[in-house]
Scaffold this motif. Structure first.
Motif, PDB file in Angstrom:
ATOM      1  N   GLU A 261       0.825  -1.201   0.000  1.00 36.12           N
ATOM      2  CA  GLU A 261       0.000   0.000   0.000  1.00 36.12           C
ATOM      3  C   GLU A 261       0.868   1.264   0.000  1.00 36.12           C
ATOM      4  O   GLU A 261       0.563   2.248  -0.684  1.00 36.12           O
ATOM      5  CB  GLU A 261      -0.933  -0.004   1.210  1.00 36.12           C
ATOM      6  CG  GLU A 261      -1.949  -1.136   1.216  1.00 36.12           C
ATOM      7  CD  GLU A 261      -1.435  -2.465   1.781  1.00 36.12           C
ATOM      8  OE1 GLU A 261      -2.256  -3.357   2.058  1.00 36.12           O
ATOM      9  OE2 GLU A 261      -0.199  -2.606   1.957  1.00 36.12           O
ATOM     10  N   HIS A 262       1.967   1.224   0.773  1.00 34.11           N
ATOM     11  CA  HIS A 262       2.854   2.389   0.860  1.00 34.11           C
ATOM     12  C   HIS A 262       3.542   2.668  -0.470  1.00 34.11           C
ATOM     13  O   HIS A 262       3.635   3.826  -0.905  1.00 34.11           O
ATOM     14  CB  HIS A 262       3.893   2.161   1.960  1.00 34.11           C
ATOM     15  CG  HIS A 262       4.967   3.208   1.986  1.00 34.11           C
ATOM     16  ND1 HIS A 262       4.696   4.540   2.190  1.00 34.11           N
ATOM     17  CD2 HIS A 262       6.314   3.112   1.815  1.00 34.11           C
ATOM     18  CE1 HIS A 262       5.831   5.234   2.149  1.00 34.11           C
ATOM     19  NE2 HIS A 262       6.823   4.393   1.920  1.00 34.11           N
ATOM     20  N   HIS A 263       4.035   1.635  -1.136  1.00 31.42           N
ATOM     21  CA  HIS A 263       4.699   1.859  -2.418  1.00 31.42           C
ATOM     22  C   HIS A 263       3.706   2.259  -3.506  1.00 31.42           C
ATOM     23  O   HIS A 263       4.071   3.002  -4.424  1.00 31.42           O
ATOM     24  CB  HIS A 263       5.482   0.614  -2.840  1.00 31.42           C
ATOM     25  CG  HIS A 263       6.891   0.612  -2.340  1.00 31.42           C
ATOM     26  ND1 HIS A 263       7.947   1.104  -3.066  1.00 31.42           N
ATOM     27  CD2 HIS A 263       7.409   0.190  -1.163  1.00 31.42           C
ATOM     28  CE1 HIS A 263       9.068   0.988  -2.363  1.00 31.42           C
ATOM     29  NE2 HIS A 263       8.769   0.427  -1.211  1.00 31.42           N
ATOM     30  N   ASP A 264       2.483   1.782  -3.399  1.00 32.52           N
ATOM     31  CA  ASP A 264       1.463   2.215  -4.358  1.00 32.52           C
ATOM     32  C   ASP A 264       1.101   3.685  -4.144  1.00 32.52           C
ATOM     33  O   ASP A 264       0.880   4.418  -5.114  1.00 32.52           O
ATOM     34  CB  ASP A 264       0.203   1.357  -4.219  1.00 32.52           C
ATOM     35  CG  ASP A 264       0.396  -0.066  -4.728  1.00 32.52           C
ATOM     36  OD1 ASP A 264       1.445  -0.343  -5.348  1.00 32.52           O
ATOM     37  OD2 ASP A 264      -0.503  -0.897  -4.490  1.00 32.52           O
ATOM     38  N   PHE A 265       1.062   4.107  -2.876  1.00 30.33           N
ATOM     39  CA  PHE A 265       0.642   5.473  -2.546  1.00 30.33           C
ATOM     40  C   PHE A 265       1.597   6.092  -1.520  1.00 30.33           C
ATOM     41  O   PHE A 265       1.246   6.281  -0.348  1.00 30.33           O
ATOM     42  CB  PHE A 265      -0.792   5.471  -1.995  1.00 30.33           C
ATOM     43  CG  PHE A 265      -1.794   4.944  -2.973  1.00 30.33           C
ATOM     44  CD1 PHE A 265      -2.274   5.748  -3.993  1.00 30.33           C
ATOM     45  CD2 PHE A 265      -2.238   3.625  -2.891  1.00 30.33           C
ATOM     46  CE1 PHE A 265      -3.194   5.261  -4.917  1.00 30.33           C
ATOM     47  CE2 PHE A 265      -3.154   3.136  -3.803  1.00 30.33           C
ATOM     48  CZ  PHE A 265      -3.634   3.950  -4.826  1.00 30.33           C
TER      49      PHE A 265
END
Length: 323
Positions: A261-265
């Motif tokens: 989730e962090h790397h996506d956003f």
């Protein structure tokens, strides 16, 4: 205990950055996620309280026996110190004051850095942005181990030592893989940190200073929270580059476990990443995931097919822009 692992090189891939593609797809389907792209002002107060907690601890340990200084450095100081590095991670993404006040975030990162004892914040931000833009990029992403690490730390015992020495490798690796010219802010970070360390030594002596430095080194080495270093990108399953962790230690680490989730956003604060997962559950629920960082560390050491080589690496194409 001396079995060598089978892998002799990194897993080279020739795909584009996977998180950018998924981000576009998710935003097209769930545009409401854009509302989560805003600062987390609570982060400011949490960091201030953490700094005050460590200052209190520095004072309380100054007259303890050495065995208790070491004990509390590992049991308490290491947790706060590692948690603070992840607060600095949040700040590096401008989560404290927002993108419109980027320099406020840089100064606040230098402040959050103080109880760690070693200058870290400014340099981390420069290299971490490369990690997001060019995940696995050869010669750019310093989160990827060196060839020496992959070659040498190839037995169970050596992998255990590698985990213990993680903070040293993270400090030295950028100088070997992707050295950058020193900036004015890095010099300020260094001078502020040295001044703070000298003040702590002058006020409360060597035990408080040792507690501060030992907590940082121990917290980033053989420690349950350090499982995130391995869990985030080491390829336990072939073809999967990033892994999330949904266990309780996210409470101490600003939800860094929500790593897909962090790397996506990367511009959404850690506080809101569980909501990203909930909104776009169809994208995340079926991805490989962990519930125990301790088990990740154990499996890394004991699985003879896993080593520092167990990372995806890519040859970058086109123009590369670095901080």
């Amino acid at each position: 205990m001396g079995n060598t692992v089978a892998r002799e090189d990194f897993e080279w891939v020739y795909t584009d950055q996977p998180h950018a593609d998924r981000r576009k797809e998710i935003l097209a389907k769930h545009p409401e996620i854009k509302a989560l792209m805003k600062p987390d002002y609570n982060l400011i107060w949490v960091v201030v309280l953490m700094v005050l907690a460590q200052l209190t601890a520095f004072y309380l340990v100054k007259d303890l026996d050495w065995k208790w200084v070491i004990f509390w450095a590992y049991v308490f100081g290491s947790c706060i110190s590692h948690s603070m590095t992840l607060a600095i991670h949040e700040i590096s993404h401008n989560s404290a004051f927002g993108n419109s006040k980027a320099m406020w975030n840089r100064w606040f990162g230098i402040f959050a850095n103080l109880p760690l004892g070693l200058p870290y914040s400014v340099s981390f931000k420069r290299y971490h942005m490369d990690h997001h833009r060019y995940l696995g990029g050869d010669g750019i992403d310093v989160d990827i181990p060196t060839n020496f690490e992959g070659w040498f730390f190839c037995t169970r015992f050596r992998k255990f030592i590698w985990i213990v020495l993680q903070p040293f490798f993270y400090a030295i690796r950028p100088l070997c893989i992707n050295p950058k010219p020193i900036t004015r802010l890095e010099i300020i970070n260094l001078l502020a940190q040295l001044s703070f360390d000298i003040v702590i030594y002058y006020l409360w002596g060597v035990k408080s200073t040792f507690y501060m430095l030992a907590g940082s080194v121990l917290g980033l080495g053989l420690h349950p929270i350090s499982g995130h270093f391995i869990a985030e990108h080491y390829m336990f399953l072939k073809g999967h580059e990033t892994y999330s962790y949904y266990g309780p230690l996210n409470l101490l680490t600003f939800n860094v476990g929500y790593h897909n989730e962090h790397h996506d956003f990367p511009n959404i604060p850690g506080k809101s990443l569980p909501l990203v997962k909930k909104i776009a559950a169809e994208y995340y629920d079926n991805l490989p995931q962990y519930n125990s960082w301790i088990k990740v560390l154990y499996d890394f050491v004991m699985d003879d097919t896993i080593s520092p080589y167990s990372r995806m690496k890519r040859q970058l194409k086109g123009e590369v822009k670095q901080d």
